[in-house]
Design a protein around this motif. Structure first.
Motif, PDB file in Angstrom:
ATOM      1  N   GLU A 100      14.363   3.342  24.347  1.00  0.00           N
ATOM      2  CA  GLU A 100      14.263   2.067  23.652  1.00  0.00           C
ATOM      3  C   GLU A 100      12.868   2.023  23.034  1.00  0.00           C
ATOM      4  OE1 GLU A 100      14.339  -1.695  25.995  1.00  0.00           O
ATOM      5  OE2 GLU A 100      16.125  -2.089  24.761  1.00  0.00           O
ATOM      6  N   ILE A 101      12.827   1.714  21.745  1.00  0.00           N
ATOM      7  CA  ILE A 101      11.574   1.737  20.997  1.00  0.00           C
ATOM      8  C   ILE A 101      11.311   0.355  20.412  1.00  0.00           C
ATOM      9  CG2 ILE A 101      10.315   2.838  19.095  1.00  0.00           C
ATOM     10  CD1 ILE A 101      11.178   4.856  21.290  1.00  0.00           C
ATOM     11  N   ARG A 102      10.116  -0.159  20.665  1.00  0.00           N
ATOM     12  CA  ARG A 102       9.718  -1.444  20.086  1.00  0.00           C
ATOM     13  C   ARG A 102       8.956  -1.174  18.797  1.00  0.00           C
ATOM     14  NH1 ARG A 102       7.248  -3.508  24.031  1.00  0.00           N
ATOM     15  NH2 ARG A 102       8.912  -4.893  24.678  1.00  0.00           N
ATOM     16  N   GLY A 103       9.480  -1.715  17.693  1.00  0.00           N
ATOM     17  CA  GLY A 103       8.788  -1.616  16.419  1.00  0.00           C
ATOM     18  C   GLY A 103       8.042  -2.907  16.135  1.00  0.00           C
ATOM     19  N   THR A 104       6.861  -2.773  15.609  1.00  0.00           N
ATOM     20  CA  THR A 104       6.058  -3.919  15.183  1.00  0.00           C
ATOM     21  C   THR A 104       5.604  -3.657  13.758  1.00  0.00           C
ATOM     22  OG1 THR A 104       5.221  -4.168  17.435  1.00  0.00           O
ATOM     23  CG2 THR A 104       4.020  -5.329  15.703  1.00  0.00           C
ATOM     24  N   THR A 105       5.683  -4.689  12.908  1.00  0.00           N
ATOM     25  CA  THR A 105       5.244  -4.531  11.529  1.00  0.00           C
ATOM     26  C   THR A 105       4.479  -5.760  11.076  1.00  0.00           C
ATOM     27  OG1 THR A 105       5.915  -3.921   9.282  1.00  0.00           O
ATOM     28  CG2 THR A 105       7.371  -5.431  10.462  1.00  0.00           C
ATOM     29  N   TRP A 106       3.633  -5.568  10.075  1.00  0.00           N
ATOM     30  CA  TRP A 106       2.886  -6.671   9.472  1.00  0.00           C
ATOM     31  C   TRP A 106       2.423  -6.241   8.090  1.00  0.00           C
ATOM     32  CZ3 TRP A 106       1.449  -3.449  13.284  1.00  0.00           C
ATOM     33  CH2 TRP A 106       0.286  -2.688  13.106  1.00  0.00           C
ATOM     34  N   VAL A 107       2.189  -7.239   7.239  1.00  0.00           N
ATOM     35  CA  VAL A 107       1.652  -6.988   5.905  1.00  0.00           C
ATOM     36  C   VAL A 107       0.135  -6.997   6.038  1.00  0.00           C
ATOM     37  CG1 VAL A 107       1.471  -7.840   3.535  1.00  0.00           C
ATOM     38  CG2 VAL A 107       3.659  -7.997   4.759  1.00  0.00           C
ATOM     39  N   ALA A 108      -0.489  -5.910   5.596  1.00  0.00           N
ATOM     40  CA  ALA A 108      -1.938  -5.750   5.757  1.00  0.00           C
ATOM     41  C   ALA A 108      -2.730  -6.168   4.524  1.00  0.00           C
ATOM     42  CB  ALA A 108      -2.261  -4.301   6.116  1.00  0.00           C
ATOM     43  N   GLY A 109      -2.067  -6.280   3.366  1.00  0.00           N
ATOM     44  CA  GLY A 109      -2.801  -6.673   2.167  1.00  0.00           C
ATOM     45  C   GLY A 109      -1.945  -6.607   0.919  1.00  0.00           C
ATOM     46  N   TYR A 110      -2.498  -7.180  -0.148  1.00  0.00           N
ATOM     47  CA  TYR A 110      -1.812  -7.231  -1.445  1.00  0.00           C
ATOM     48  C   TYR A 110      -2.742  -6.807  -2.564  1.00  0.00           C
ATOM     49  CZ  TYR A 110       1.694 -10.353   0.662  1.00  0.00           C
ATOM     50  OH  TYR A 110       2.683 -10.885   1.431  1.00  0.00           O
ATOM     51  N   SER A 111      -2.143  -6.258  -3.612  1.00  0.00           N
ATOM     52  CA  SER A 111      -2.806  -6.149  -4.911  1.00  0.00           C
ATOM     53  C   SER A 111      -1.929  -6.964  -5.857  1.00  0.00           C
ATOM     54  CB  SER A 111      -2.908  -4.683  -5.357  1.00  0.00           C
ATOM     55  OG  SER A 111      -1.623  -4.152  -5.634  1.00  0.00           O
ATOM     56  N   LYS A 112      -2.087  -6.813  -7.130  1.00  0.00           N
ATOM     57  CA  LYS A 112      -1.292  -7.617  -8.076  1.00  0.00           C
ATOM     58  C   LYS A 112       0.206  -7.365  -7.939  1.00  0.00           C
ATOM     59  CE  LYS A 112      -0.756  -8.817 -12.907  1.00  0.00           C
ATOM     60  NZ  LYS A 112      -1.228  -8.644 -14.278  1.00  0.00           N
ATOM     61  N   VAL A 113       0.600  -6.093  -7.815  1.00  0.00           N
ATOM     62  CA  VAL A 113       2.033  -5.757  -7.796  1.00  0.00           C
ATOM     63  C   VAL A 113       2.471  -5.030  -6.532  1.00  0.00           C
ATOM     64  CG1 VAL A 113       2.178  -5.656 -10.323  1.00  0.00           C
ATOM     65  CG2 VAL A 113       1.726  -3.550  -9.025  1.00  0.00           C
ATOM     66  N   ALA A 114       1.548  -4.812  -5.605  1.00  0.00           N
ATOM     67  CA  ALA A 114       1.877  -4.006  -4.430  1.00  0.00           C
ATOM     68  C   ALA A 114       1.420  -4.692  -3.148  1.00  0.00           C
ATOM     69  CB  ALA A 114       1.224  -2.625  -4.530  1.00  0.00           C
ATOM     70  N   SER A 115       2.093  -4.315  -2.060  1.00  0.00           N
ATOM     71  CA  SER A 115       1.653  -4.754  -0.733  1.00  0.00           C
ATOM     72  C   SER A 115       1.570  -3.530   0.166  1.00  0.00           C
ATOM     73  CB  SER A 115       2.601  -5.795  -0.136  1.00  0.00           C
ATOM     74  OG  SER A 115       3.804  -5.205   0.277  1.00  0.00           O
ATOM     75  N   VAL A 116       0.678  -3.616   1.135  1.00  0.00           N
ATOM     76  CA  VAL A 116       0.561  -2.571   2.145  1.00  0.00           C
ATOM     77  C   VAL A 116       1.134  -3.138   3.431  1.00  0.00           C
ATOM     78  CG1 VAL A 116      -1.014  -1.173   3.535  1.00  0.00           C
ATOM     79  CG2 VAL A 116      -1.441  -1.503   1.076  1.00  0.00           C
ATOM     80  N   ARG A 117       2.095  -2.411   3.997  1.00  0.00           N
ATOM     81  CA  ARG A 117       2.734  -2.818   5.244  1.00  0.00           C
ATOM     82  C   ARG A 117       2.493  -1.719   6.272  1.00  0.00           C
ATOM     83  NH1 ARG A 117       6.598  -6.071   7.319  1.00  0.00           N
ATOM     84  NH2 ARG A 117       7.079  -7.098   5.353  1.00  0.00           N
TER      85      ARG A 117
END
Length: 143
Positions: free
Chosen positions: A82-99
């Motif tokens: 069993e694997i627990r995944g965690t995610t979050w958005v770390a930042g934005y530019s005009k057209v992109a996001s880093v997750r």
């Protein structure tokens, strides 16, 4: 690379449980890395759905596409884990996001893999990048 922490609607972090099933096991008797990439997509979509960002995206006629993705494998996962995944958005530019994502084995807390993905928001009719509307950014707290 990351930070950490069951499926919830926290706009900063989102968690989801995954289980390693027989079709995920390769000839090396562990979870094939193809599934890691699938899980990154699955948890990203689930997080977006949970805060209503997917609906907003569709209202604007847009969709996210991966531009770059880095996955670092740290430990193997095996049948039944069993694997627990965690995610979050770390930042934005005009057209992109880093997750960012982190996947750890529940039984021992060992990190199986982590990822950093740059998603570009695309206008689905024109096939070109689309400036991320504030209505989407507001759905996530950036960490």
């Amino acid at each position: 690379m990351a930070v950490v922490m069951e499926e919830n609607a926290n706009p900063m972090k989102f968690e989801k449980l995954f289980k390693v099933t027989p079709e995920m096991i390769d000839e090396n008797k562990h979870m094939n890395n193809v599934w890691a990439v699938q899980w990154v997509q699955d948890i990203s979509i689930a997080h977006s759905d949970s805060v209503g960002a997917t609906d907003v995206m569709y209202q604007f006629g847009c969709g996210w596409m991966i531009h770059t993705q880095f996955v670092e494998y740290k430990n193997q996962a095996f049948l039944g884990d069993e694997i627990r995944g965690t995610t979050w958005v770390a930042g934005y530019s005009k057209v992109a996001s880093v997750r960012k994502c982190r996947f750890e084995r529940v039984s021992d807390g060992k990190v199986v893999f982590e990822s950093e993905t740059q998603w570009v928001l695309m206008d689905m009719k024109k096939g070109r990048p689309f400036a991320i509307p504030q209505e989407i950014k507001d759905r996530f707290q950036v960490k």
